[in-house]
Every structure is written in C-alpha cells, then in structure tokens.
Design a protein around this motif. Structure first.
Motif, PDB file in Angstrom:
ATOM      1  N   ALA A 183       0.814  -1.215   0.000  1.00  0.00           N
ATOM      2  CA  ALA A 183       0.000   0.000   0.000  1.00  0.00           C
ATOM      3  C   ALA A 183       0.847   1.264   0.000  1.00  0.00           C
ATOM      4  O   ALA A 183       0.404   2.312  -0.477  1.00  0.00           O
ATOM      5  N   ARG A 184       2.063   1.187   0.547  1.00  0.00           N
ATOM      6  CA  ARG A 184       2.942   2.360   0.659  1.00  0.00           C
ATOM      7  C   ARG A 184       4.320   2.034   0.066  1.00  0.00           C
ATOM      8  O   ARG A 184       5.301   1.876   0.784  1.00  0.00           O
ATOM      9  N   PRO A 185       4.406   1.906  -1.257  1.00  0.00           N
ATOM     10  CA  PRO A 185       5.678   1.484  -1.880  1.00  0.00           C
ATOM     11  C   PRO A 185       6.829   2.454  -1.626  1.00  0.00           C
ATOM     12  O   PRO A 185       7.996   2.051  -1.688  1.00  0.00           O
ATOM     13  N   THR A 186       6.543   3.713  -1.346  1.00  0.00           N
ATOM     14  CA  THR A 186       7.637   4.663  -1.105  1.00  0.00           C
ATOM     15  C   THR A 186       8.362   4.384   0.205  1.00  0.00           C
ATOM     16  O   THR A 186       9.442   4.942   0.444  1.00  0.00           O
ATOM     17  N   LEU A 187       7.797   3.531   1.057  1.00  0.00           N
ATOM     18  CA  LEU A 187       8.444   3.210   2.321  1.00  0.00           C
ATOM     19  C   LEU A 187       9.483   2.099   2.194  1.00  0.00           C
ATOM     20  O   LEU A 187      10.208   1.828   3.146  1.00  0.00           O
ATOM     21  N   VAL A 188       9.555   1.455   1.043  1.00  0.00           N
ATOM     22  CA  VAL A 188      10.495   0.345   0.884  1.00  0.00           C
ATOM     23  C   VAL A 188      11.927   0.815   1.113  1.00  0.00           C
ATOM     24  O   VAL A 188      12.711   0.155   1.805  1.00  0.00           O
ATOM     25  N   HIS A 189      12.262   1.957   0.551  1.00  0.00           N
ATOM     26  CA  HIS A 189      13.621   2.506   0.735  1.00  0.00           C
ATOM     27  C   HIS A 189      13.520   4.016   0.810  1.00  0.00           C
ATOM     28  O   HIS A 189      13.047   4.675  -0.131  1.00  0.00           O
ATOM     29  N   ARG A 190      13.944   4.565   1.933  1.00  0.00           N
ATOM     30  CA  ARG A 190      13.865   6.011   2.118  1.00  0.00           C
ATOM     31  C   ARG A 190      15.080   6.456   2.922  1.00  0.00           C
ATOM     32  O   ARG A 190      15.078   6.418   4.152  1.00  0.00           O
ATOM     33  N   LEU A 191      16.127   6.884   2.213  1.00  0.00           N
ATOM     34  CA  LEU A 191      17.343   7.347   2.865  1.00  0.00           C
ATOM     35  C   LEU A 191      17.128   8.779   3.358  1.00  0.00           C
ATOM     36  O   LEU A 191      16.816   9.672   2.560  1.00  0.00           O
ATOM     37  N   PRO A 192      17.265   9.038   4.659  1.00  0.00           N
ATOM     38  CA  PRO A 192      17.048  10.400   5.177  1.00  0.00           C
ATOM     39  C   PRO A 192      18.030  11.393   4.561  1.00  0.00           C
ATOM     40  O   PRO A 192      19.141  11.034   4.153  1.00  0.00           O
ATOM     41  N   SER A 193      17.614  12.642   4.539  1.00  0.00           N
ATOM     42  CA  SER A 193      18.459  13.676   3.943  1.00  0.00           C
ATOM     43  C   SER A 193      19.509  14.185   4.920  1.00  0.00           C
ATOM     44  O   SER A 193      20.614  14.542   4.509  1.00  0.00           O
ATOM     45  N   GLY A 194      19.191  14.244   6.212  1.00  0.00           N
ATOM     46  CA  GLY A 194      20.136  14.770   7.184  1.00  0.00           C
ATOM     47  C   GLY A 194      21.173  13.749   7.614  1.00  0.00           C
ATOM     48  O   GLY A 194      20.896  12.550   7.702  1.00  0.00           O
ATOM     49  N   GLU A 195      22.392  14.235   7.882  1.00  0.00           N
ATOM     50  CA  GLU A 195      23.481  13.333   8.264  1.00  0.00           C
ATOM     51  C   GLU A 195      23.179  12.617   9.577  1.00  0.00           C
ATOM     52  O   GLU A 195      23.450  11.418   9.712  1.00  0.00           O
ATOM     53  N   THR A 196      22.597  13.332  10.533  1.00  0.00           N
ATOM     54  CA  THR A 196      22.308  12.720  11.832  1.00  0.00           C
ATOM     55  C   THR A 196      21.270  11.615  11.699  1.00  0.00           C
ATOM     56  O   THR A 196      21.423  10.531  12.272  1.00  0.00           O
ATOM     57  N   ARG A 197      20.208  11.869  10.952  1.00  0.00           N
ATOM     58  CA  ARG A 197      19.156  10.863  10.796  1.00  0.00           C
ATOM     59  C   ARG A 197      19.645   9.659   9.993  1.00  0.00           C
ATOM     60  O   ARG A 197      19.164   8.543  10.183  1.00  0.00           O
ATOM     61  N   ARG A 198      20.599   9.882   9.102  1.00  0.00           N
ATOM     62  CA  ARG A 198      21.161   8.750   8.347  1.00  0.00           C
ATOM     63  C   ARG A 198      21.933   7.807   9.262  1.00  0.00           C
ATOM     64  O   ARG A 198      22.127   6.642   8.931  1.00  0.00           O
TER      65      ARG A 198
END
Length: 414
Positions: free
Chosen positions: A234-249
C-alpha cells in the motif's frame, strides 16, 4: 620429655585484604524478574540474532546492562572498543606464507575473534561505536552483516551488540555511516529511577530470553509477512527512504534490509506474546519512527473485525475498546454500506452505531453517523435508533461543554 613447638600466631589480614572484602560485598548483587521494556526489547533482538545498537548518554548503564545480559544468558562476554582499533583489526592482517604466488595471502583475524570461534558461542560487545572513525566503521560492515573477521566466520552462537553515545556527548564523536547504521536495531537506552534505586540496593532486573510458543511459530511468521508486505504494497515509497540529514542517516531508516529485520522482529514478538510497547521500540528502532508507527497502525487494523461480519449480525457484534480502533471499525462499516447501499445494511449500520454509543464514548459516532445519514435514499424510513443516537451525542456534547466551562472558571480563579 618431648618438647612442644609453639603455635605461630595467625597473621592479621592486610589493609588491602580488608578493602578487597569490602569491595566484594559492594559488588554482591542479585536479580529479580521485573518488567523492563528496554531489557525485553534487547533480549528479543538478541534472540532473533540481529545486531543491536544501544544509544544513550555516558554513565546511563549500557555496559552494565550488557555485562548482566551475558551473565544471565551464560554467554562469555568479549568487549571490543572500536575506536582504539585499526581497520585491519576487523578486516584481518595480511600474513605472507611460503609461496604467496601459489597460496595467496591470508587475512589473519585478531585473537578475540579466534577465542569466540573456539568457544562457539558468546556475546560480542562493540563499545564506543560512535567514536570510531569512518575507516574503522567501513571495516566493521562485514563483521556486522556477514559476521566475518579476516578469514574467520563467527559461529551462529555468537550475538553482536554495540553501544554508542550521541555525537554531542561522545569523545571526538562521529556520525554513524548510513551503511553501518542500517545494519543495526537501534534502541534508545534510558534510565528508570526505580530500577536504578533498587539496583543500587543490590537487586537488578533479570535478563531472560523470550519464551517462544512452539505452536505459534507458523502463525507468527504468516502474521509478520502479511503485516510487512501489506504495508509496503500500500505504501511502496516506504520500501527505501534514505534520510536527507546526516544525523538521521546514522539512525534507523527504512530499506529492504531493515524491513527484513523488522519482519523477523514482528514474528519473534508475536511468538513470544510481547507487549505493544516492546514491539514499538523494536520496529521504530529498525525502520524509523514514521514507517514504524505506520506498521504498528496496520498491525492494529489486521486484528479488527470484518465490517461485513458486523453488518450481518449487529446484535452480537463486539467493538474494540480502544477509541482509535473503534473509530476505524465504525468508519469501515460506513464505507462498506457506501460500497453496497442496501436498506438492510443501512439499518444494521445504525444499530452498530447505537451499540457504540451505549458501550463507549458517544463522540466517536458523530462523523460515521453524519456520513451514514447522507447515504439515505428517498424510500428508506428513518429508523428510531437515530433519535436515541442524537440524544446521546447531544448529551455528551453538553457534558463536555459544561466541563470546559468549569475548567475555565477554575483557571480564572487561580
């Protein structure tokens, strides 16, 4: 006459001996079974053979928790401070043999890895991970994911747990690289006042591996697969989502790898009958807060009754106790009537709304009732239950308004 040898007086214990006795008494402690969400989440991830990373401020008790866990599980503890090692300590040191052109150059592992392989079991504790420079973090990738150090492979009986301080409180700290961060289950380690006080008094919580129900294993795997695959479909965009911020990565974020870890954790938690709080820590610590909360919400909806079953027999319907789940069920019932509008189904939906008012908060039926009323066709008579529903909702609203007025008066009086 025989002579008697005089007895030699016993030497008085030295001051260091007395000090050692006192230290022994201070270190003497016991454990007790005590609910501890953090500890249960840690042991569940360890049982699932997933690398765990404990995040917490210095002195919070991360190392002590790992030491106690190893003792409770009867596993030899091997502690490696990542920041004081070179990359070659994890990738292996090249050893030139007699004929490298024919035999190659093997990569010799460090002594601690050899001891773990010989023991066949153990707890490998990678401490101070956030102080390891990028080159060392890169060398750790193969150890954490493939469990290989040089030419050796860690046996299945070895579990990997790491600890790190946030960069703001770490000595010469570094952000974790995204590839390394994505290989861990991230658990935020905080202190519980009661646990600390009771522990300082000599009694700490006991760490035990979860008790898995053998009869629930196939069901647990099926449930976990349906939950994760259903959400990602139902939410294919959740399969892979690399955060933009260095800390969150450097924390938990969704990828095919972390979703596979999440699936395992859901299966283990289901087989162990773990609480929602434990599952929440694990899921959010693997794919991040946003995707984790979406998965938890979808898990709740998987257990909701089928709207068609409720419409078929509203008198025997059982509605969830939790307000958000009850709201979801009522919305589903109205959506089912909209998809196939029939007089009998419309009447059954009103009966369910009346039951919801009689057994829970009346305000939950306001939106479903408004939507259901808009579905009425000209030849459908208005059921008597609508008047009962309107009266209950109106009374509830008047009570809420009165309570709000009282609160305002009390606030003004202060």
């Amino acid at each position: 006459m025989p002579t008697c040898t005089p007895l030699t007086p016993l030497a008085a214990p030295s001051r260091l001996d007395v000090a050692a006795d006192l230290l022994t008494l201070l270190r003497d402690s016991t454990t007790e079974p005590r609910p501890d969400v953090q500890l249960e989440a840690l042991t569940l991830a360890v049982a699932a053979d997933l690398p765990v990373l404990l995040w917490g401020e210095p002195g919070i008790g991360k190392t002590a928790a790992l030491t106690q866990l190893a003792e409770a599980l009867d596993l030899p503890l091997t502690t490696v401070i990542a920041s004081v090692h070179e990359p070659s300590d994890f990738s292996g040191l090249p050893v030139v043999g007699d004929d490298p052109a024919e035999q190659g150059v093997p990569m010799a592992p460090p002594d601690w890895a050899v001891r773990l392989v010989r023991a066949g079991r153990g707890l490998l504790f990678l401490d101070e991970l956030s102080t390891a420079p990028p080159a060392v973090q890169a060398a750790l990738l193969r150890l954490v994911l493939e469990r290989r150090i040089g030419a050796l492979r860690l046996p299945p009986g070895v579990r990997i747990v790491a600890a790190a301080n946030p960069r703001s409180s770490a000595a010469d700290g570094w952000e974790l690289s995204p590839p390394l961060a994505n290989r861990f289950v991230h658990l935020q380690w905080t202190h519980d006042h009661e646990v600390v006080v009771r522990g300082l008094g000599g009694t700490w919580p006991r760490a035990t591996l979860p008790r898995l129900d053998p009869e629930r294993l196939p069901e647990a795997v099926d449930f976990a697969r349906r939950a994760v695959c259903g959400l990602l479909s139902a939410r294919p965009t959740l399969v892979h989502r690399l955060p933009s911020g260095e800390t969150r990565r450097g924390g938990a974020w969704p990828s095919p790898r972390s979703w596979d870890m999440t699936l395992s954790l859901v299966a283990f938690a289901t087989a162990a009958g773990s609480s929602r709080e434990v599952l929440s820590l694990l899921v959010r610590g693997t794919v991040g807060d946003g995707p984790g909360l979406e998965l938890l919400a979808s898990l709740d909806r998987m257990d909701l009754p089928d709207p068609e079953t409720l419409l078929a027999d509203p008198a025997r319907a059982e509605l969830p106790e939790r307000g958000d789940l009850r709201q979801a069920v009522l919305d589903g019932v109205v959506a089912a009537v909209r998809a196939r509008p029939e007089r009998s189904r419309w009447d059954a939906a009103w009966a369910l709304l009346v039951k919801a008012v009689e057994t829970g908060a009346p305000d939950l039926v306001v939106v479903p009732a408004t939507t259901l009323a808009s579905l009425r066709q000209e030849d459908w008579d208005v059921p008597d239950s609508i008047e009962r529903l309107a009266g209950a909702v109106g009374l509830s609203r008047r009570a809420d308004e009165a309570a709000a007025r009282v609160a305002d008066l009390e606030k003004a009086a202060r």
